[in-house]
Design a protein around this motif. Structure first.
Motif, PDB file in Angstrom:
ATOM      1  N   SER A 196     -63.646  -6.859  76.938  1.00  0.00           N
ATOM      2  CA  SER A 196     -62.415  -7.370  76.330  1.00  0.00           C
ATOM      3  C   SER A 196     -62.690  -8.061  74.995  1.00  0.00           C
ATOM      4  CB  SER A 196     -61.742  -8.362  77.275  1.00  0.00           C
ATOM      5  OG  SER A 196     -62.559  -9.519  77.444  1.00  0.00           O
ATOM      6  N   ASN A 197     -61.697  -8.081  74.145  1.00  0.00           N
ATOM      7  CA  ASN A 197     -61.799  -8.779  72.863  1.00  0.00           C
ATOM      8  C   ASN A 197     -61.939 -10.284  73.056  1.00  0.00           C
ATOM      9  OD1 ASN A 197     -61.528  -6.368  71.441  1.00  0.00           O
ATOM     10  ND2 ASN A 197     -59.293  -6.521  71.368  1.00  0.00           N
ATOM     11  N   GLU A 198     -61.271 -10.800  74.109  1.00  0.00           N
ATOM     12  CA  GLU A 198     -61.335 -12.247  74.377  1.00  0.00           C
ATOM     13  C   GLU A 198     -62.770 -12.685  74.640  1.00  0.00           C
ATOM     14  OE1 GLU A 198     -57.304 -10.737  75.760  1.00  0.00           O
ATOM     15  OE2 GLU A 198     -59.397 -10.096  75.932  1.00  0.00           O
ATOM     16  N   MET A 199     -63.501 -11.932  75.478  1.00  0.00           N
ATOM     17  CA  MET A 199     -64.874 -12.298  75.793  1.00  0.00           C
ATOM     18  C   MET A 199     -65.833 -11.958  74.650  1.00  0.00           C
ATOM     19  SD  MET A 199     -64.859 -13.968  78.522  1.00  0.00           S
ATOM     20  CE  MET A 199     -66.635 -14.109  78.704  1.00  0.00           C
ATOM     21  N   GLN A 200     -65.475 -10.994  73.837  1.00  0.00           N
ATOM     22  CA  GLN A 200     -66.298 -10.684  72.667  1.00  0.00           C
ATOM     23  C   GLN A 200     -66.330 -11.879  71.719  1.00  0.00           C
ATOM     24  OE1 GLN A 200     -68.241  -8.036  71.968  1.00  0.00           O
ATOM     25  NE2 GLN A 200     -68.862  -8.988  70.036  1.00  0.00           N
ATOM     26  N   ARG A 201     -65.163 -12.515  71.532  1.00  0.00           N
ATOM     27  CA  ARG A 201     -65.108 -13.696  70.659  1.00  0.00           C
ATOM     28  C   ARG A 201     -65.930 -14.842  71.255  1.00  0.00           C
ATOM     29  NH1 ARG A 201     -59.712 -11.821  69.860  1.00  0.00           N
ATOM     30  NH2 ARG A 201     -58.938 -13.060  71.611  1.00  0.00           N
ATOM     31  N   ILE A 202     -65.853 -15.023  72.566  1.00  0.00           N
ATOM     32  CA  ILE A 202     -66.624 -16.086  73.218  1.00  0.00           C
ATOM     33  C   ILE A 202     -68.118 -15.795  73.116  1.00  0.00           C
ATOM     34  CG2 ILE A 202     -67.188 -17.045  75.500  1.00  0.00           C
ATOM     35  CD1 ILE A 202     -64.190 -16.901  76.128  1.00  0.00           C
ATOM     36  N   TYR A 203     -68.496 -14.540  73.297  1.00  0.00           N
ATOM     37  CA  TYR A 203     -69.896 -14.131  73.164  1.00  0.00           C
ATOM     38  C   TYR A 203     -70.432 -14.464  71.761  1.00  0.00           C
ATOM     39  CZ  TYR A 203     -73.875 -10.933  72.580  1.00  0.00           C
ATOM     40  OH  TYR A 203     -75.106 -10.398  72.295  1.00  0.00           O
ATOM     41  N   GLU A 204     -69.657 -14.121  70.750  1.00  0.00           N
ATOM     42  CA  GLU A 204     -70.087 -14.380  69.370  1.00  0.00           C
ATOM     43  C   GLU A 204     -70.194 -15.876  69.096  1.00  0.00           C
ATOM     44  OE1 GLU A 204     -67.210 -12.293  67.061  1.00  0.00           O
ATOM     45  OE2 GLU A 204     -68.019 -10.298  67.553  1.00  0.00           O
ATOM     46  N   GLN A 205     -69.263 -16.661  69.644  1.00  0.00           N
ATOM     47  CA  GLN A 205     -69.323 -18.115  69.472  1.00  0.00           C
ATOM     48  C   GLN A 205     -70.554 -18.694  70.167  1.00  0.00           C
ATOM     49  OE1 GLN A 205     -65.935 -20.264  71.025  1.00  0.00           O
ATOM     50  NE2 GLN A 205     -66.442 -22.143  69.922  1.00  0.00           N
ATOM     51  N   ALA A 206     -70.843 -18.202  71.383  1.00  0.00           N
ATOM     52  CA  ALA A 206     -72.013 -18.686  72.131  1.00  0.00           C
ATOM     53  C   ALA A 206     -73.305 -18.360  71.383  1.00  0.00           C
ATOM     54  CB  ALA A 206     -72.037 -18.078  73.528  1.00  0.00           C
ATOM     55  N   MET A 207     -73.395 -17.172  70.811  1.00  0.00           N
ATOM     56  CA  MET A 207     -74.584 -16.788  70.041  1.00  0.00           C
ATOM     57  C   MET A 207     -74.759 -17.690  68.825  1.00  0.00           C
ATOM     58  SD  MET A 207     -76.373 -14.263  71.306  1.00  0.00           S
ATOM     59  CE  MET A 207     -77.179 -13.491  69.900  1.00  0.00           C
ATOM     60  N   THR A 208     -73.642 -18.089  68.215  1.00  0.00           N
ATOM     61  CA  THR A 208     -73.693 -18.928  67.011  1.00  0.00           C
ATOM     62  C   THR A 208     -74.187 -20.335  67.325  1.00  0.00           C
ATOM     63  OG1 THR A 208     -71.866 -17.679  66.025  1.00  0.00           O
ATOM     64  CG2 THR A 208     -72.337 -19.862  65.098  1.00  0.00           C
ATOM     65  N   ILE A 209     -73.706 -20.912  68.422  1.00  0.00           N
ATOM     66  CA  ILE A 209     -74.037 -22.316  68.719  1.00  0.00           C
ATOM     67  C   ILE A 209     -75.328 -22.477  69.517  1.00  0.00           C
ATOM     68  CG2 ILE A 209     -71.595 -22.914  68.724  1.00  0.00           C
ATOM     69  CD1 ILE A 209     -71.813 -23.121  71.813  1.00  0.00           C
ATOM     70  N   ALA A 210     -75.797 -21.409  70.162  1.00  0.00           N
ATOM     71  CA  ALA A 210     -76.955 -21.515  71.064  1.00  0.00           C
ATOM     72  C   ALA A 210     -78.194 -22.155  70.433  1.00  0.00           C
ATOM     73  CB  ALA A 210     -77.292 -20.135  71.637  1.00  0.00           C
ATOM     74  N   PRO A 211     -78.556 -21.831  69.179  1.00  0.00           N
ATOM     75  CA  PRO A 211     -79.806 -22.393  68.635  1.00  0.00           C
ATOM     76  C   PRO A 211     -79.778 -23.902  68.395  1.00  0.00           C
ATOM     77  CG  PRO A 211     -79.077 -20.454  67.398  1.00  0.00           C
ATOM     78  CD  PRO A 211     -77.942 -20.866  68.259  1.00  0.00           C
ATOM     79  N   PHE A 212     -78.611 -24.511  68.433  1.00  0.00           N
ATOM     80  CA  PHE A 212     -78.496 -25.937  68.111  1.00  0.00           C
ATOM     81  C   PHE A 212     -78.413 -26.779  69.386  1.00  0.00           C
ATOM     82  CE2 PHE A 212     -76.540 -23.372  64.754  1.00  0.00           C
ATOM     83  CZ  PHE A 212     -77.319 -23.752  63.664  1.00  0.00           C
ATOM     84  N   PRO A 213     -78.895 -28.038  69.337  1.00  0.00           N
ATOM     85  CA  PRO A 213     -78.890 -28.886  70.540  1.00  0.00           C
ATOM     86  C   PRO A 213     -77.540 -29.524  70.846  1.00  0.00           C
ATOM     87  CG  PRO A 213     -79.869 -30.090  68.709  1.00  0.00           C
ATOM     88  CD  PRO A 213     -79.573 -28.701  68.189  1.00  0.00           C
ATOM     89  N   THR A 214     -76.504 -29.074  70.158  1.00  0.00           N
ATOM     90  CA  THR A 214     -75.167 -29.657  70.281  1.00  0.00           C
ATOM     91  C   THR A 214     -74.629 -29.565  71.708  1.00  0.00           C
ATOM     92  OG1 THR A 214     -74.775 -28.868  68.032  1.00  0.00           O
ATOM     93  CG2 THR A 214     -72.857 -29.560  69.279  1.00  0.00           C
TER      94      THR A 214
END
Length: 458
Positions: A150-168
């Protein structure tokens, strides 16, 4: 000069030389010395402190006698005297203490063993932390991969990939069973912390009176019935890694205050302790409740919310992302067939029923249903008749509405084909005669039977 290099000219045969004993007293490791017969000559103060034994109990005693009296479970000194070489073992002292001991032979000028000098290092706490870490470590191979179309989970996947490297810090919200733990696991495994611990605690599953000690640990004597050696908290265990606080909305106000202090100071203090332990932990929190609403109602601390909700990801329910249902079914079908060494497949009509269902329990319910139909269906083909009653009832109620959709014709045609072929097989008893009756080629009928999961007539 190392211990193993000592020779007869450096030592006194009647005991340990005073200069050697003085040096040993400054060692933070325990030092234990026996003569060539296995009789204790010397024990340093670090060993006394480590084990709780007084040197006067040990000096002059044979190692075998001390073993028989329960001082330790085995003797590296006796092994060195027997095998005539350096040996390291893990030794248990008394009931609770675990130590790594390395025995070194000290020889005279003729090569005979004059004494054995053993260094002793306490690994009780280290081993206990490893056992605790193993108990709470969260990772299952089938939960490492995000399954979606789904497009909804694709957006979440991309967001998770973006934030993963940071300790936030991250807060994951969504109904029960939507995959918050899977997403948390994915974020951890895409981060620089992936080789470190990933610890999960369900704040709603642990009584309020125990949650504080589980998170922060406690020292010896912190409360009645506390373990003698104390306990390492989950925040400590997750140091350098990731801590998943599931159902954080169930955390009591007092525990919220303590957690906020840890996140602000980046230090944790065990219950009943005075020492602050520096920690470096990434926090991922998860909740199936509206934390914004809870903050407004005074049920959740606003300052803690903004500490943990630097990034907020809302995961939609499965009924709101229908495109993910089929790939998830296929994923778990493959998983359980492989796990139980079975070969199963679903008819297109069965998929149709499953895709129409609302899945109130989301992915968790879908996974359970797939396991159920894999193990409870005796035939190779899984049809709508094998599905749980609630799914069949809802799908049959929705079937009229579904037939008006653009993708309904294929399912209706296959359903009709299935009925016609089954009737022909029942009437004629063989594939060849049924094919002749249906006026199609024998091989064509076999292909259709395989596609529609129709069993051969017995």
């Amino acid at each position: 000069m190392g211990i193993r290099d000592l020779h007869l000219s450096n030592v006194c045969t009647c005991g340990v030389p005073s200069e050697m004993a003085q040096i040993a007293e400054f060692s933070t490791d325990g030092i234990y010395v026996v003569d060539g017969r296995g009789i204790t000559l010397y024990v340093n103060s670090a060993y006394e402190k480590m084990t709780g034994y007084n040197r006067t109990e040990l000096i002059g005693q044979h190692m075998r006698d001390l073993m028989n009296r329960g001082y330790f479970d085995q003797s590296v000194s006796l092994l060195v005297l027997e095998q005539k070489r350096e040996i390291s073992i893990v030794q248990r002292i008394g009931k609770d203490k675990e130590v790594v001991v390395t025995g070194n032979p000290v020889r005279d000028s003729h090569g005979e063993i004059l004494m054995v000098v053993t260094s002793v290092r306490d690994v009780t706490e280290l081993n206990r932390m490893a056992r605790e870490l193993k108990k709470y470590q969260y990772s299952t191979n089938d939960d490492l991969e995000m399954i979606f179309e789904s497009n909804e989970m694709q957006r979440i996947y991309e967001q998770a990939m973006t934030i993963a490297p940071f300790p936030t810090s991250v807060i994951l919200t969504g109904a029960s069973g939507v995959g918050k733990e899977v997403l948390a696991n994915f974020i951890h495994n895409q981060s620089d912390r992936k080789e470190q611990a990933f610890i999960k605690i369900n704040c709603g599953a642990i009584p309020e009176s125990l949650l504080e000690t589980e998170l922060f640990g406690y020292e010896n004597g912190a409360f009645t019935n506390a373990r003698k050696e104390g306990k390492v908290g989950l925040i400590e265990l997750a140091n350098k890694g990731t801590l998943l606080l599931d159902e954080i909305s169930e955390m009591s106000m007092p525990v919220q205050v303590s957690l906020l202090r840890v996140l602000q100071e980046k230090k944790v203090r065990r219950v009943g302790g005075t020492k602050s332990i520096p920690i470096d932990v990434r926090i991922i929190a998860a909740s199936n409740k509206d934390l914004h609403k809870m903050v407004k109602q005074g049920q959740f601390r606003e300052d803690l919310f903004y500490r943990i909700a630097v990034i907020e990801i809302a995961i939609p329910s499965l009924k709101d992302r229908k495109k993910d249902i089929r790939p998830l079914i296929d994923h778990y079908l493959t998983y359980y067939c492989k796990r139980f060494r079975l070969d199963k497949q679903l008819t297109e009509e069965c998929y149709d029923y499953l895709e129409r269902y609302a899945w109130p329990g989301n992915i968790r319910e879908l996974r359970n249903v797939v396991e159920n139909i894999v193990v409870a269906t005796s035939s190779h083909c899984i049809t709508p008749e094998h599905l749980p009653l609630p799914i069949r009832n809802q799908s049959e109620t929705d079937v009229v509405a579904k037939s008006n959709l653009s993708d309904g014709l294929k399912s209706e045609v296959e359903r009709y084909e299935r009925i016609v072929i089954q009737k022909a097989l029942e009437k004629h008893g063989s594939i060849r005669q049924a094919a002749h009756h249906l006026k199609i080629d024998h091989s064509t009928l076999i292909k259709k039977m395989k596609k529609l999961c129709i069993e051969k007539p017995s």
